[in-house]
Design a protein around this motif. Structure first.
Motif, PDB file in Angstrom:
ATOM      1  N   ILE A  56     -30.698   4.799  24.468  1.00  0.00           N
ATOM      2  CA  ILE A  56     -30.969   5.910  25.382  1.00  0.00           C
ATOM      3  C   ILE A  56     -32.314   6.495  24.985  1.00  0.00           C
ATOM      4  O   ILE A  56     -32.485   6.991  23.869  1.00  0.00           O
ATOM      5  CB  ILE A  56     -29.864   6.991  25.298  1.00  0.00           C
ATOM      6  N   PRO A  58     -35.239   9.206  25.454  1.00  0.00           N
ATOM      7  CA  PRO A  58     -35.635  10.487  26.060  1.00  0.00           C
ATOM      8  C   PRO A  58     -37.003  10.352  26.738  1.00  0.00           C
ATOM      9  O   PRO A  58     -37.868   9.635  26.240  1.00  0.00           O
ATOM     10  CB  PRO A  58     -35.706  11.451  24.865  1.00  0.00           C
ATOM     11  N   ARG A 106     -29.121  15.783  18.648  1.00  0.00           N
ATOM     12  CA  ARG A 106     -28.434  14.885  19.584  1.00  0.00           C
ATOM     13  C   ARG A 106     -29.159  14.770  20.927  1.00  0.00           C
ATOM     14  O   ARG A 106     -29.143  13.707  21.547  1.00  0.00           O
ATOM     15  CB  ARG A 106     -26.996  15.364  19.810  1.00  0.00           C
ATOM     16  N   ILE A 107     -29.796  15.857  21.361  1.00  0.00           N
ATOM     17  CA  ILE A 107     -30.457  15.772  22.673  1.00  0.00           C
ATOM     18  C   ILE A 107     -31.764  14.978  22.581  1.00  0.00           C
ATOM     19  O   ILE A 107     -32.198  14.364  23.551  1.00  0.00           O
ATOM     20  CB  ILE A 107     -30.698  17.179  23.267  1.00  0.00           C
ATOM     21  N   HIS A 108     -32.391  14.974  21.389  1.00  0.00           N
ATOM     22  CA  HIS A 108     -33.637  14.212  21.217  1.00  0.00           C
ATOM     23  C   HIS A 108     -33.405  12.787  20.715  1.00  0.00           C
ATOM     24  O   HIS A 108     -34.246  11.921  20.913  1.00  0.00           O
ATOM     25  CB  HIS A 108     -34.566  14.933  20.227  1.00  0.00           C
ATOM     26  N   PRO A 110     -30.089  10.797  21.007  1.00  0.00           N
ATOM     27  CA  PRO A 110     -28.666  10.586  21.292  1.00  0.00           C
ATOM     28  C   PRO A 110     -28.204   9.166  20.965  1.00  0.00           C
ATOM     29  O   PRO A 110     -28.936   8.200  21.165  1.00  0.00           O
ATOM     30  CB  PRO A 110     -28.574  10.851  22.793  1.00  0.00           C
ATOM     31  N   VAL A 113     -23.834   8.866  25.576  1.00  0.00           N
ATOM     32  CA  VAL A 113     -23.913   9.824  26.681  1.00  0.00           C
ATOM     33  C   VAL A 113     -23.182  11.107  26.307  1.00  0.00           C
ATOM     34  O   VAL A 113     -23.584  12.209  26.674  1.00  0.00           O
ATOM     35  CB  VAL A 113     -23.311   9.212  27.962  1.00  0.00           C
ATOM     36  N   ASP A 115     -23.065  12.475  23.393  1.00  0.00           N
ATOM     37  CA  ASP A 115     -23.994  13.279  22.585  1.00  0.00           C
ATOM     38  C   ASP A 115     -24.864  14.157  23.484  1.00  0.00           C
ATOM     39  O   ASP A 115     -25.075  15.337  23.202  1.00  0.00           O
ATOM     40  CB  ASP A 115     -24.915  12.371  21.756  1.00  0.00           C
ATOM     41  N   ILE A 116     -25.355  13.565  24.579  1.00  0.00           N
ATOM     42  CA  ILE A 116     -26.227  14.300  25.498  1.00  0.00           C
ATOM     43  C   ILE A 116     -25.460  15.441  26.163  1.00  0.00           C
ATOM     44  O   ILE A 116     -25.938  16.570  26.243  1.00  0.00           O
ATOM     45  CB  ILE A 116     -26.806  13.353  26.575  1.00  0.00           C
ATOM     46  N   LYS A 117     -24.248  15.145  26.627  1.00  0.00           N
ATOM     47  CA  LYS A 117     -23.435  16.156  27.310  1.00  0.00           C
ATOM     48  C   LYS A 117     -23.101  17.320  26.392  1.00  0.00           C
ATOM     49  O   LYS A 117     -23.240  18.489  26.758  1.00  0.00           O
ATOM     50  CB  LYS A 117     -22.149  15.524  27.852  1.00  0.00           C
ATOM     51  N   LYS A 120     -26.241  19.361  25.655  1.00  0.00           N
ATOM     52  CA  LYS A 120     -26.679  20.139  26.815  1.00  0.00           C
ATOM     53  C   LYS A 120     -25.816  21.379  27.020  1.00  0.00           C
ATOM     54  O   LYS A 120     -26.323  22.473  27.265  1.00  0.00           O
ATOM     55  CB  LYS A 120     -26.642  19.272  28.076  1.00  0.00           C
TER      56      LYS A 120
END
Length: 581
Positions: A56, A58, A106-108, A110, A113, A115-117, A120
């Motif tokens: 994934i 970014p 986690r957002i930078h 991940p 998916v 992790d992103i949720k 966020k």
């Protein structure tokens, strides 16, 4: 060309000739870039061939000379720094949210998916909680602020109504009573009158000015443009004369001698109401006993500008006006530090504008209506999104439209062009010529969106209507239908017809703002971004309304129970709020 699940798409990428041998038939690739729907063309800034690990990646906003891979590497190298969590521990535990460090990592970077949720949700809640904490704290402080004492009886409302040549609508009547209660409460008023185009907000503000005058205080009304300030002055003058309220107009274009006389009269209390533009907040403007500050189209001014005028008095009451209808839910949160009066019903004399969606192939229908209008002695507005022609966006510029309309009407119609790049004096002259009927058609950008009152104009034509939000289109439409004649608005567009039909079917600004939010998101909700308006980094008002409402509720609980005490971070926020306020 590239075959995707939705069809064949053209792909363009520059300076990547060395990729040619890797681009074989049936090979899966990941493209990073922008897609142009009109041209069905994807302009790629990068192509990723290694999809085996299903990483994934970014994607960041970049500037010239900086690649996504470079920025991604720099960010990953700096993810180990400790960052304090803004979410109070009580709510972090209650909702099982990530701490700030984990959410950022986690957002930078991940791994899934999920992790992103998770990241966020945590970051959105944090941002909205902090925002709502500031608003709720500010409102709590404002309700405690002692205000000016006004000993005025209820009969003042009746006297004011009797002076009018028309009856107030139910919503106007409610707003007037709200203002009476605020101004006689002994606490500082901090109210927003939020009303649709043509709903009569100004007459409600006039009542507050009248009540303030009876209590022997001065009032100030600040408008975002000189045209609007002059308009307010001319509309208020007859009523002020009836009540013996001494009124003056202060704008940047006044000559030095005229300005000097007004400033002296204001200082010596020979002026009860001053109407003006940003000129009101200059250091040379000194009041004798300022009791009320009215800011029209308040979102057009930054917080700092509004506060400079407010601080010219000891504890003046504050009234904001806005003709940008927004859904009540958002009004109660974003403007949560203010008391709000909403005016939805329009005066009986205001008719709905007949709105019609027209394709460019049928433009003759519009031209015939414009000609019919002009022959009847009326005028028309024509709106274009841009000043210059932009081939990439296929937009009509104001000057190109002027050429075309001159050709269509054989140069027998007086046409002028107005846009934001003109000097203030040029704008005023063009607008005054149109107001005086010297110009029959005014071609303009959205500079006419706010407050322009030309009762003789009853046709509005908006080219490339798909480029505007519904709320903005509704504002533009509100420039016509201000007289007794039937008014028309033509939306010229070959695209986005389903969305634009909302305006064909409704003249209710609050309903339209709800649809605008539903269809486009919050980006166009408040029009042009101004200093002081909240822009969220990760939260989205359309998608995250549930998180917003929960953050509103939690922050209120946090403040009421004084749970923020001994929280060093929130002590800092409170100090910032006190400083700004």
């Amino acid at each position: 060309r590239l075959v995707t699940q939705s069809g064949v798409v053209g792909v363009s990428i520059f300076n990547r000739a060395f990729f040619k041998n890797n681009l074989t038939i049936n090979r899966e690739v990941l493209l990073v870039g922008k897609y142009n729907k009109l041209k069905n063309l994807f302009t790629a800034s990068d192509i990723i061939f290694d999809l085996e690990n299903n990483r994934i990646e970014p994607v960041y906003h970049l500037i010239n000379g900086l690649k996504n891979s470079q920025l991604s590497k720099l960010i990953k190298e700096n993810l180990n720094y400790e960052i304090s969590s803004v979410i109070p521990f009580e709510y972090q535990k209650k909702y099982d949210l990530l701490n700030k460090n984990d959410a950022i990592k986690r957002i930078h970077n991940p791994k899934s998916v999920k992790d992103i949720k998770d990241a966020k949700i945590s970051l959105k809640y944090e941002e909205l909680f902090e925002f709502m904490f500031k608003i709720n704290y500010l409102k709590k402080q404002n309700t405690k602020t002692k205000g000016l004492k006004r000993d005025v009886s209820q009969s003042a409302i009746d006297d004011f109504k009797e002076s009018l040549t028309f009856s107030l609508t139910p919503d106007q009547d409610t707003a007037v009573r709200n203002l009476f209660e605020d101004l006689t409460s002994g606490y500082r008023m901090n109210r927003l009158v939020l009303g649709d185009v043509g709903s009569g907000k100004t007459i409600v503000a006039t009542f507050a000015i009248y009540l303030n005058f009876l209590s022997k205080y001065q009032s100030a009304l600040m408008a975002p443009t000189e045209i609007l300030a002059v308009q307010h002055f001319n509309n208020l003058k007859p009523l002020c004369e009836k009540f013996k309220i001494r009124i003056a107009l202060l704008t940047g274009s006044l000559k030095a001698k005229e300005k000097s006389i007004i400033l002296e009269d204001l200082k010596n209390r020979n002026i009860d109401l001053i109407v003006g533009t940003h000129a009101l907040i200059s250091e040379s403007v000194v009041f004798n006993n300022l009791g009320l500050v009215v800011t029209d189209e308040q979102h057009r001014f930054g917080v700092g500008q509004r506060n400079v005028l407010r601080d010219k008095g000891i504890t003046p009451d504050v009234l904001y006006l806005s003709a940008t209808p927004i859904p009540r839910t958002y009004a109660m949160t974003i403007y949560g530090d203010l008391d709000i009066s909403i005016i939805k019903t329009k005066p009986a004399c205001r008719k709905d504008v007949i709105t019609k969606l027209v394709t460019e192939d049928n433009i003759k229908e519009v031209l015939y209506k414009m000609l019919e209008t002009i022959k009847a002695g009326k005028q028309a507005f024509v709106v274009s999104p841009l000043v210059e022609e932009n081939d990439n966006l296929y937009l009509k510029s104001v000057y190109k439209l002027q050429e075309k309309l001159n050709l269509a009407f054989n140069n027998n119609v007086s046409i002028a062009v107005l846009h934001g790049k003109l000097k203030a004096k040029e704008k005023d002259q063009i607008m005054n010529d149109f107001k005086d009927g010297k110009t029959q058609i005014l071609i303009s950008t959205t500079v006419i969106e706010v407050g322009i009152d030309i009762p003789n104009a009853n046709v509005m034509v908006i080219y490339n209507a798909e480029r505007f939000g519904l709320a903005t289109l509704h504002q533009l439409r509100g420039r016509v239908g201000r007289g007794s004649s039937e008014a028309f608005c033509f939306l010229v567009s070959n695209l986005d017809k389903e969305r634009l039909k909302v305006l064909e079917n409704s003249n209710d600004g609050f309903y339209i703002s709800e649809k605008d939010l539903e269809l486009r998101g919050s980006g166009d909700l408040f029009g042009e971004k101004q200093s002081g308006e909240k822009v969220f980094k990760i939260a989205n008002l359309k998608e995250d309304v549930d998180i917003l409402l929960q953050a509103q509720k939690d922050s209120e609980e946090y403040i009421n129970n004084k749970m923020y005490v001994n929280n060093k971070y929130y002590e800092g926020i409170i100090e910032d709020i006190k400083f700004i306020n």
